[in-house]
Write a protein that holds these residues in place. Sequence first.
Motif, PDB file in Angstrom:
ATOM      1  N   TYR A   1       0.793  -1.225   0.000  1.00  0.00           N
ATOM      2  CA  TYR A   1       0.000   0.000   0.000  1.00  0.00           C
ATOM      3  C   TYR A   1       0.829   1.281   0.000  1.00  0.00           C
ATOM      4  N   ALA A   2       2.140   1.184  -0.130  1.00  0.00           N
ATOM      5  CA  ALA A   2       2.963   2.392  -0.151  1.00  0.00           C
ATOM      6  C   ALA A   2       2.778   3.132  -1.469  1.00  0.00           C
ATOM      7  N   PRO A   3       3.040   4.438  -1.482  1.00  0.00           N
ATOM      8  CA  PRO A   3       2.914   5.199  -2.737  1.00  0.00           C
ATOM      9  C   PRO A   3       3.821   4.679  -3.840  1.00  0.00           C
ATOM     10  N   VAL A   4       5.020   4.198  -3.457  1.00  0.00           N
ATOM     11  CA  VAL A   4       5.962   3.636  -4.426  1.00  0.00           C
ATOM     12  C   VAL A   4       6.316   2.229  -3.966  1.00  0.00           C
ATOM     13  N   VAL A   5       6.151   1.267  -4.858  1.00  0.00           N
ATOM     14  CA  VAL A   5       6.390  -0.139  -4.539  1.00  0.00           C
ATOM     15  C   VAL A   5       7.438  -0.684  -5.497  1.00  0.00           C
TER      16      VAL A   5
ATOM     17  N   ASN B   1      13.268   2.399 -17.798  1.00  0.00           N
ATOM     18  CA  ASN B   1      14.440   2.845 -17.031  1.00  0.00           C
ATOM     19  C   ASN B   1      14.154   4.051 -16.149  1.00  0.00           C
ATOM     20  N   ASP B   2      13.627   5.148 -16.705  1.00  0.00           N
ATOM     21  CA  ASP B   2      13.334   6.325 -15.892  1.00  0.00           C
ATOM     22  C   ASP B   2      12.152   7.059 -16.506  1.00  0.00           C
ATOM     23  N   THR B   3      11.657   8.058 -15.769  1.00  0.00           N
ATOM     24  CA  THR B   3      10.444   8.759 -16.205  1.00  0.00           C
ATOM     25  C   THR B   3      10.665   9.661 -17.410  1.00  0.00           C
ATOM     26  N   GLY B   4      11.907   9.782 -17.843  1.00  0.00           N
ATOM     27  CA  GLY B   4      12.180  10.569 -19.047  1.00  0.00           C
ATOM     28  C   GLY B   4      11.995   9.786 -20.323  1.00  0.00           C
ATOM     29  N   ASN B   5      11.600   8.519 -20.200  1.00  0.00           N
ATOM     30  CA  ASN B   5      11.483   7.672 -21.380  1.00  0.00           C
ATOM     31  C   ASN B   5      10.130   6.951 -21.382  1.00  0.00           C
ATOM     32  N   PRO B   6       9.035   7.652 -21.685  1.00  0.00           N
ATOM     33  CA  PRO B   6       7.718   7.007 -21.698  1.00  0.00           C
ATOM     34  C   PRO B   6       7.589   6.038 -22.869  1.00  0.00           C
ATOM     35  N   ILE B   7       6.976   4.888 -22.615  1.00  0.00           N
ATOM     36  CA  ILE B   7       6.791   3.897 -23.684  1.00  0.00           C
ATOM     37  C   ILE B   7       5.324   3.531 -23.894  1.00  0.00           C
ATOM     38  N   ALA B   8       4.443   3.879 -22.954  1.00  0.00           N
ATOM     39  CA  ALA B   8       3.021   3.573 -23.123  1.00  0.00           C
ATOM     40  C   ALA B   8       2.198   4.483 -22.224  1.00  0.00           C
ATOM     41  N   GLU B   9       0.995   4.832 -22.684  1.00  0.00           N
ATOM     42  CA  GLU B   9       0.088   5.667 -21.893  1.00  0.00           C
ATOM     43  C   GLU B   9      -1.338   5.413 -22.348  1.00  0.00           C
ATOM     44  N   SER B  10      -2.250   5.374 -21.398  1.00  0.00           N
ATOM     45  CA  SER B  10      -3.673   5.240 -21.709  1.00  0.00           C
ATOM     46  C   SER B  10      -4.472   5.987 -20.660  1.00  0.00           C
ATOM     47  N   ASP B  11      -5.658   6.449 -21.037  1.00  0.00           N
ATOM     48  CA  ASP B  11      -6.536   7.186 -20.133  1.00  0.00           C
ATOM     49  C   ASP B  11      -7.965   6.924 -20.589  1.00  0.00           C
ATOM     50  N   VAL B  12      -8.674   6.031 -19.882  1.00  0.00           N
ATOM     51  CA  VAL B  12     -10.009   5.611 -20.316  1.00  0.00           C
ATOM     52  C   VAL B  12     -10.963   5.651 -19.140  1.00  0.00           C
ATOM     53  N   ASP B  13     -12.288   5.660 -19.423  1.00  0.00           N
ATOM     54  CA  ASP B  13     -13.253   5.534 -18.350  1.00  0.00           C
ATOM     55  C   ASP B  13     -13.425   4.050 -18.038  1.00  0.00           C
ATOM     56  N   ILE B  14     -13.461   3.742 -16.765  1.00  0.00           N
ATOM     57  CA  ILE B  14     -13.438   2.351 -16.321  1.00  0.00           C
ATOM     58  C   ILE B  14     -14.717   1.616 -16.698  1.00  0.00           C
ATOM     59  N   ALA B  15     -15.843   2.316 -16.683  1.00  0.00           N
ATOM     60  CA  ALA B  15     -17.125   1.642 -16.882  1.00  0.00           C
ATOM     61  C   ALA B  15     -17.259   1.009 -18.262  1.00  0.00           C
ATOM     62  N   SER B  16     -16.685   1.625 -19.293  1.00  0.00           N
ATOM     63  CA  SER B  16     -16.910   1.132 -20.650  1.00  0.00           C
ATOM     64  C   SER B  16     -15.688   0.475 -21.282  1.00  0.00           C
TER      65      SER B  16
ATOM     66  N   GLN C   1      -0.526   5.256  -7.451  1.00  0.00           N
ATOM     67  CA  GLN C   1       0.545   4.377  -6.980  1.00  0.00           C
ATOM     68  C   GLN C   1       1.544   4.146  -8.105  1.00  0.00           C
ATOM     69  N   GLU C   2       2.795   3.983  -7.704  1.00  0.00           N
ATOM     70  CA  GLU C   2       3.873   3.742  -8.663  1.00  0.00           C
ATOM     71  C   GLU C   2       4.529   2.406  -8.350  1.00  0.00           C
ATOM     72  N   LEU C   3       4.717   1.599  -9.379  1.00  0.00           N
ATOM     73  CA  LEU C   3       5.376   0.306  -9.252  1.00  0.00           C
ATOM     74  C   LEU C   3       6.664   0.335 -10.054  1.00  0.00           C
ATOM     75  N   ARG C   4       7.781   0.134  -9.370  1.00  0.00           N
ATOM     76  CA  ARG C   4       9.092   0.107 -10.030  1.00  0.00           C
ATOM     77  C   ARG C   4       9.532  -1.351 -10.173  1.00  0.00           C
ATOM     78  N   ILE C   5       9.742  -1.759 -11.409  1.00  0.00           N
ATOM     79  CA  ILE C   5      10.084  -3.151 -11.711  1.00  0.00           C
ATOM     80  C   ILE C   5      11.534  -3.214 -12.186  1.00  0.00           C
ATOM     81  N   ALA C   6      12.373  -3.881 -11.421  1.00  0.00           N
ATOM     82  CA  ALA C   6      13.765  -4.082 -11.826  1.00  0.00           C
ATOM     83  C   ALA C   6      13.862  -5.394 -12.596  1.00  0.00           C
ATOM     84  N   LYS C   7      14.436  -5.315 -13.783  1.00  0.00           N
ATOM     85  CA  LYS C   7      14.592  -6.512 -14.606  1.00  0.00           C
ATOM     86  C   LYS C   7      15.888  -7.199 -14.188  1.00  0.00           C
ATOM     87  N   GLU C   8      15.752  -8.283 -13.454  1.00  0.00           N
ATOM     88  CA  GLU C   8      16.914  -8.952 -12.883  1.00  0.00           C
ATOM     89  C   GLU C   8      17.654  -9.768 -13.931  1.00  0.00           C
ATOM     90  N   ASP C   9      18.957  -9.562 -14.012  1.00  0.00           N
ATOM     91  CA  ASP C   9      19.771 -10.306 -14.962  1.00  0.00           C
ATOM     92  C   ASP C   9      21.209 -10.313 -14.466  1.00  0.00           C
TER      93      ASP C   9
END
Length: 690
Positions: free
Chosen positions: A480-484, A523-538, A580-588
Amino acid sequence: MNNLMQVRLKNSVAHGANTVAFDLVLVEPMLDLIDNPDNLVFADIELVGPLTFSGPGLPTLGCVISVKARISMPVVRLVDDKSKAIQFGLDTEHVVVVSSGSTLISGTDPNPVYGDIVGNSLLTSFAIMGAVTQDPNQFLFTPPLLEPFARRAYVISALGVLITQGSLNLGVDIAGFGQGDASKLVDMNLAATDKGFKKTLQQAAHTGDDDYGVPFYDTVWSGTTLRQKGPHKTGVAVSINSVILNDLFLHSGRYELFSRFEQSKFEGISGVIKQINSPYNTVYEPSAVSLTSLNAIDVVLGHDVIEVTGIASSFSAIAVHVDFALKLRIVHTYMEGNTQYLMNYASADGVTAESFDVDISQPAWLTALQGVTGVVGVLLAWPTSGASLVVVMLLETVVSAVVGSVLENAESGLSSGVFDAVSGFKGITGFTLPGTQGPTFALTLDDVVVRPDSMSAWFHFEEQFTQSYIHIQGKNGPAYAPVVNDTWSARRSEAIDVIMENGGELYNRFDPRVRIQWRVYANDTGNPIAESDVDIASAADPLHVSINHSSAALASYTGFIVRCRIYRPWGGWTQELFNQELRIAKEDRLDRTHPYVRWQHTVFYPGYSEKQNDPKRQALGWVVTDRLSKIHYTDPAKRCRFADAYSPDLGKDQLNYFNTLPFELADIAKHRKQVCPYCFFGGPDKLKLK
């Protein structure tokens, strides 16, 4: 109210010779508490949805409309036979539409063909009344209250209501216990009133000087003093008449105290019994409290104090029965110091109870008897372990007036930890409204004022953390933290699916104006790769976003940032429901910015002259050798399972990476021993490149 009022009106009605089919949903209502002479509660509600018009010889037309209305309703009470408690809400049988109107949102305007439909006051009133009166209990907006009163079959003979700016003030009369004056109701949260006691735990108080005049500082409690009179500025306040409190104590409270005092002794002995039965065979010496019994107790509310009298007995040597009297006061504790100090002593910040003016009658000959000198100590110890239950019981009654039977197993739950009236307590009580999954609300005790005719308490009221969260599907649970933070193995080539768990509390799922916004960065917020903004009901799948991390466009990135926002525009302002923000590290274990890798390292191992079981086998001592791996791909889609199986003594950055092979790819057959057969050919028996 999102859970309580998920109204949907789906039907068709005749309009002259024509037919109007509708599918309207009630979006989140907003209650408005304002001063008014009739003490009514106002609500702004809106219905949104499609209408379809049809008629003989006329074209079928469709549109989406918004029906808005401001309504008023009186406050009503309901006795819940199941929970044996009382709820307060709004009387939908006496709703009045103050103003209303409907507007066209989208589609074809039907008015030129079918007459005055959109904007028609009859249609608007029909929709509003249908939504509000669909369920008479949907506007019960308080938790079940006054549970101990309903349990004892008290009858509420009158209800007083005062609506002030932003506040609902209720007063109830209990039949047979006098009659109150509704005209004297006030907003206790904002009215200037007397306050209770306070004391402060100071980090560095001057306690004296040494022989050279150097000052000593220590952590000490300040003296207990009354707080300055003024408004509490809290969210919830309750006051209970002393006549009713005394009746509750007389018929049930005192017996609960006896029971809990004995239960506390039993729990203390139970642990010792386990030790006695253990192999260590511990010898048990009964504690002073375990040899004390409580025979009688009475409670009287005084000015700023709770006066307790009773009879107790000690059986440590011989049976000794004494009368006792003491006073209890409830104290709000504060802390004073630097940030680290405040964190270390956070448990001391809350409310506690203090006993003082302890008076114990003792026969004159008692002190001369050998072996019973501990009796006085027993009885002095008893107020700290037993009399505090008086405070607990009284506070439970006060809190139950606020949250009532919402609390599961309320009595034992409150007395164990929530109101630890000796060591200090936060007084935090969490609950959800009946019929809802959330949100969870918290009541935090701020102050208690005791008077001969009443006991009053003030609580801070706030919504606790949301039960909604985003996470990688199939992985970690609620966070439940703002950043996970989370991880994803580069070996897993399937898409990373991030889902939003609503918890059923954030919004009305039918509300077409609630929107969800997803933003994904590499990698960081300076490199957007996807965005969507829709109404949930439809939207088809609004609570899910997918990241194809192994695609050619994204394979080289080392992590992703997913941001989820849920909000609802309210015309001139926007209601933020979730962020909420989810940060995913790609482990390799490999650096994928280079296509090829190999490693070398020195190994030490015991050497032998011959193979195992050979009679000529001789130990050669420690052997030192350098090992050089095959060349592997770093691309997870191409590399084998052993490509990152290098020695744990090496770091990821200590490997040898190549941007090109040390030979021409066309000549790989000549250099096959240098490359991994699985990475490049698919196996040692394969001849063609993958």
